[in-house]
Design a protein around this motif. Structure first.
Motif, PDB file in Angstrom:
ATOM      1  N   VAL A 141       0.838  -1.202   0.000  1.00  9.80           N
ATOM      2  CA  VAL A 141       0.000   0.000   0.000  1.00  9.80           C
ATOM      3  C   VAL A 141       0.874   1.255   0.000  1.00  9.80           C
ATOM      4  CG1 VAL A 141      -1.894   1.198   1.180  1.00  9.80           C
ATOM      5  CG2 VAL A 141      -1.785  -1.299   1.223  1.00  9.80           C
ATOM      6  N   GLY A 145       0.646   4.518  -2.575  1.00  5.56           N
ATOM      7  CA  GLY A 145       0.664   5.939  -2.216  1.00  5.56           C
ATOM      8  C   GLY A 145       1.706   6.707  -3.013  1.00  5.56           C
ATOM      9  N   LEU A 155      -5.432  11.431  -2.969  1.00  7.06           N
ATOM     10  CA  LEU A 155      -5.487  10.284  -2.063  1.00  7.06           C
ATOM     11  C   LEU A 155      -6.912   9.904  -1.673  1.00  7.06           C
ATOM     12  CD1 LEU A 155      -2.477  10.678   0.408  1.00  7.06           C
ATOM     13  CD2 LEU A 155      -2.828   8.943  -1.350  1.00  7.06           C
ATOM     14  N   PHE A 158      -8.211   6.797  -3.186  1.00  6.06           N
ATOM     15  CA  PHE A 158      -7.773   5.530  -2.585  1.00  6.06           C
ATOM     16  C   PHE A 158      -8.425   5.305  -1.224  1.00  6.06           C
ATOM     17  CE2 PHE A 158      -4.551   6.824  -5.597  1.00  6.06           C
ATOM     18  CZ  PHE A 158      -4.353   5.649  -6.320  1.00  6.06           C
ATOM     19  N   LEU A 180      -0.767   4.669   2.759  1.00  2.27           N
ATOM     20  CA  LEU A 180      -0.929   5.524   1.580  1.00  2.27           C
ATOM     21  C   LEU A 180      -0.260   6.878   1.795  1.00  2.27           C
ATOM     22  CD1 LEU A 180      -4.672   4.728   0.750  1.00  2.27           C
ATOM     23  CD2 LEU A 180      -2.741   4.293  -0.787  1.00  2.27           C
ATOM     24  N   TYR A 184       2.890   8.523  -0.334  1.00  2.00           N
ATOM     25  CA  TYR A 184       2.539   9.751  -1.050  1.00  2.00           C
ATOM     26  C   TYR A 184       3.430  10.913  -0.613  1.00  2.00           C
ATOM     27  CZ  TYR A 184      -0.516  13.426  -2.946  1.00  2.00           C
ATOM     28  OH  TYR A 184      -1.019  14.494  -3.637  1.00  2.00           O
TER      29      TYR A 184
END
Length: 603
Positions: A141, A145, A155, A158, A180, A184
């Motif tokens: 995961v 991200g 985001l 998601f 995430l 990110y």
């Protein structure tokens, strides 16, 4: 450093280890593209063991609508040390390699023409997640991200997918959200975002659904009125039965919980085929789902159903053979096996779906054909279509549709008949006799023989009577052409220079390849064959073109062999392109191969 620049036209490839939970995360990214209104083509390439071997997952995003396998990747997420070098080599120049930078990158794995995006995935997972099992899952995961940042996807898209995936487990939301965020934020801080590849929202799939072929086949069987399954688990066909079971639980149960269907897992494929024959003889609509090895074992019962003239539907989700072969790889290598299944003289109806929509429609049609012609009918899918998701228009059902149960005499008709009922008498000169269901009427009883019999159903070893019966059975095979789906053609060149023939999943990359050739000044016509026996349209297409090239997903050019055998075409008039490495046929392979064949013919 050169960078690939593209918006909504790219291929991303994930290289993982089987059993690490990557499928869920990779699927999440694919769904995010779909949620943003983009056509996608996910492809899952996985090993036949349970855990530990390399697995790949590709997603093609194409605003132009080309979702077949293209060849090469623009972005690769390399999470498997075993395959790291080949995953680096798979990238197109200017592409982007996302990798776990917790450990230093091996110098042997460096290229000067690609962009490296290192994210300390293992380190972040170790520092932020205490549970070892969760840590392994959430590593996947984290890179999702990171990709969200690189592609400039919010985001929240998601977060919504996480909520959808775990609607009853809110405790799992926070961990996924955190993973995430980690990927990110790190990527945003350390790399230019978005990168050269961008994802921009469109409205191209608003009314579409995502479905795989096996799911559509199982649902189609429910709508076809099937009530009995005899089966034995075999990759990649098992999920057809799982789909049928799921929809039966929804639609085939009374309010009191009574089941109006029977799904029986047999001890082997031979027994499964026998169950289907017995149920069909008794008036039920019955089927099995299997793959090449299962068809081999079922052959004696298939021959029995053919000769005794009992309806039977078989879904063959083709994979690599012979023997066990590569059970999680795709091929179209059972054409001859199924066309002439069993010993002696047999020929069987086959349907070749090329989309999930056709899987649903041909599933229904197969039962009608089996009943109408009292014979086995094969629906010839493959692993590529059966186990991968496709973007499709919603499946449609006509509520006025009437199932075709064929020539079945009921009690009233039998009671009023002046002439005696004879099971294998061809009254209408179409090769198809009348039949009855067991117990309907005393005068409708007959012996069902796999041994020699005449038109009255009586045992015989008289060669002339045997031959007469076999000729009648052959007649109905050719009569069936009138009720089979017709081939589809795309004519670009009115001078009929080059014609390309294909079946099933080959059609999607072939269509893209033909459009690429068109931009290079080479016009080719396409014919997608969707059924066997072949009709006049197939013969005319082959005879009218100066050069005919047949695309086969097998070593021995089985489609070409069928065309020669059944239509009497000159083998020298047909060229072959064969792809049989177990991977889906790629548009790039077809462009190169077709260009070579066309050039050779011109010399």
């Amino acid at each position: 450093m050169k960078q690939i620049e593209a918006t909504n036209e790219f291929v991303i490839r994930f290289a993982n280890i089987n059993g690490t939970g990557s499928a869920s995360a990779n699927g999440m990214l694919a769904k995010s593209f779909f949620k943003l209104g983009l056509p996608i083509g996910p492809k899952n390439i996985f090993p036949s063991n349970i855990q530990g071997l390399p697995t790949w997952y590709e997603v093609r995003v194409s605003e132009a609508g080309y979702t077949g396998r293209r060849g090469g990747s623009d972005v690769t997420v390399a999470m498997n040390p075993q395959t790291f070098k080949q995953d680096v080599e798979h990238l197109h120049p200017g592409g982007y390699l996302v990798y776990d930078s917790t450990k230093r990158l091996n110098e042997d794995h460096k290229r000067n023409d690609i962009n490296y995006i290192g994210v300390p995935i293992s380190e972040m997972a170790r520092d932020h997640f205490l549970n070892a099992k969760s840590r392994e899952m959430l590593k996947n995961v984290i890179y999702v991200g990171a990709l969200a940042a690189l592609f400039d996807i919010e985001l929240e898209v998601f977060y919504g997918l996480v909520r959808e995936q775990f609607p009853t487990k809110p405790k799992l939301h926070d961990g996924n959200f955190k993973a995430l965020d980690l990927g990110y934020n790190y990527t945003k801080e350390h790399y230019p975002c978005p990168c050269g590849i961008k994802v921009s929202k469109r409205e191209l799939v608003t009314s579409k659904i995502i479905l795989n072929g096996n799911e559509a086949l199982g649902l189609g069987a429910v709508y076809a009125g099937a009530t009995v399954v005899g089966w034995y688990p075999l990759t990649p066909s098992t999920s057809v039965i799982e789909s049928f079971s799921k929809y039966c639980n929804k639609f085939r149960k009374s309010k009191d919980g009574a089941q109006h269907y029977a799904i029986i897992q047999a001890e082997d494929e031979i027994a499964a085929a026998g169950m289907v024959v017995g149920a069909s003889w008794n008036g039920a609509r019955a089927f099995t789902a299997t793959s090449g090895p299962g068809i081999s074992l079922m052959s004696e019962f298939i021959g029995y159903a053919y000769y005794a003239e009992i309806p039977m539907v078989l879904f063959n989700i083709q994979r690599c053979g012979p023997s066990t072969g590569m059970p999680t790889r795709t091929q179209q290598s059972d054409l001859l096996l199924c066309a002439y299944a069993s010993h002696g003289d047999t020929k069987h109806i086959m349907l070749f779906p090329s989309s999930v929509k056709e899987c649903f429609e041909f599933s229904v049609r197969a039962f009608d054909l089996a009943d109408r012609y009292q014979t086995p009918v094969f629906v010839m899918s493959d692993l590529e279509l059966g186990m991968n998701d496709y973007v499709s228009a919603p499946l449609q059902w006509d509520e006025s549709y009437q199932h075709d149960r064929g020539k079945v005499l009921n009690h009233e008709t039998l009671d009023s008949m002046k002439d005696k009922f004879y099971r294998y008498l061809d009254i209408d000169d179409d090769g198809v006799p009348y039949r009855t269901y067991p117990g309907i009427h005393p005068s409708g009883a007959y012996f069902t023989r796999g041994s020699g019999h005449d038109k009255f159903g009586r045992y015989t070893e008289d060669g002339g009577l045997y031959q007469e019966n076999m000729e009648r059975i052959s007649k109905k095979f050719h009569t069936a052409i009138n009720h089979l789906p017709k081939p589809r053609k795309i004519i670009r060149d009115d001078s009929f220079g080059v014609g390309i023939v294909s079946i099933g999943t080959t059609s999607e990359p072939l269509h893209e390849a033909a459009e690429i050739l068109k931009t290079r000044g080479v016009q080719v016509n396409e014919m997608l064959i969707v059924s066997f026996p072949f009709g006049d349209e197939v013969r005319e297409f082959c005879e009218n073109h100066q050069q005919v090239i047949v695309i086969d997903q097998n070593r021995d050019a089985q489609l070409k062999t069928l065309l020669v055998n059944e239509l009497g075409l000159n083998p020298e008039s047909l060229d072959s392109i064969c792809s049989y490495d177990g991977n889906p046929v790629m548009a790039s392979f077809l462009v190169e191969s077709l260009s070579k064949k066309i050039k050779e013919n011109a010399l």
